[in-house]
Scaffold this motif. Structure first.
Motif, PDB file in Angstrom:
ATOM      1  N   THR A   1      57.254  23.264  36.902  1.00 40.74           N
ATOM      2  CA  THR A   1      56.809  21.907  37.089  1.00 40.74           C
ATOM      3  C   THR A   1      55.959  21.835  38.544  1.00 40.74           C
TER       4      THR A   1
ATOM      5  N   SER B   1      60.419  22.186  41.881  1.00 44.72           N
ATOM      6  CA  SER B   1      58.886  21.893  41.726  1.00 44.72           C
ATOM      7  C   SER B   1      58.110  22.373  42.686  1.00 44.72           C
TER       8      SER B   1
ATOM      9  N   ASP C   1      64.072  19.388  43.617  1.00 48.40           N
ATOM     10  CA  ASP C   1      63.880  19.103  42.307  1.00 48.40           C
ATOM     11  C   ASP C   1      63.270  20.377  41.636  1.00 48.40           C
TER      12      ASP C   1
ATOM     13  N   ARG D   1      57.236  30.870  40.218  1.00 52.00           N
ATOM     14  CA  ARG D   1      57.734  30.694  39.047  1.00 52.00           C
ATOM     15  C   ARG D   1      58.675  31.848  38.633  1.00 52.00           C
TER      16      ARG D   1
ATOM     17  N   ASP E   1      53.770  19.179  40.818  1.00 54.69           N
ATOM     18  CA  ASP E   1      53.600  17.703  41.169  1.00 54.69           C
ATOM     19  C   ASP E   1      52.131  17.615  41.775  1.00 54.69           C
TER      20      ASP E   1
ATOM     21  N   ARG F   1      53.277  16.847  36.578  1.00 53.63           N
ATOM     22  CA  ARG F   1      54.190  15.737  36.951  1.00 53.63           C
ATOM     23  C   ARG F   1      53.282  14.800  37.902  1.00 53.63           C
TER      24      ARG F   1
END
Length: 104
Positions: A57, A27, A25, A50, A59, A89
Motif C-alpha cells: 500500500t 504502508s 498501518d 514489500r 500513500d 491510497r
C-alpha cells in the motif's frame, strides 16, 4: 508486512523526494516529486518495503509530481502473474487521471 532488513522510517530521501515506511498501518508514504532522476531509488525503496508475493500500500497524498519513469517505478512491484499488487491510497486527482488514461 515489514520492510526487508527491518528498516523503519525513512526508506529514501533526496532534495525532491521522501519515501517513508509507516509501521502504524504497514504502508509506504511518498512525498514530493518523482522523475527520471530518482525513479530508480523509488523502485528500490518499494521493492525493499514489500514482502515477496504480497500487496504493498502506497500513500500518494503528498506526491506533487510524477513522470513516466516515476510511474513505472511506482507500479513496478506489481506482478499480476505472481499475484502481487500495488494499492494506491489518497491518490491526487492528477495521478488518478493519468492512471485512467493509461487504463491502470
Amino acid at each position: 508486512m515489514n520492510p526487508a532488513g527491518g528498516h523503519c522510517g525513512v526508506l529514501y530521501t533526496d532534495t525532491y523526494l521522501s519515501v517513508r515506511w509507516s509501521p502504524a498501518d504497514s504502508s509506504v508514504i511518498i512525498e514530493g516529486e518523482v522523475d527520471v532522476s530518482n525513479s530508480a531509488a523509488l523502485a528500490t525503496a518499494l521493492a525493499e518495503a514489500r514482502s515477496e508475493g504480497s500487496e504493498i500500500t502506497v500513500d500518494t497524498a503528498a506526491l506533487r509530481f510524477i513522470d513516466l519513469a516515476g510511474l513505472r517505478a511506482l507500479l513496478a512491484p506489481a506482478s499480476p502473474a505472481a499475484g502481487d499488487a500495488v494499492r494506491l491510497r489518497n491518490v491526487p486527482p492528477y495521478l488518478r487521471r493519468l492512471l485512467e488514461m493509461l487504463d491502470e
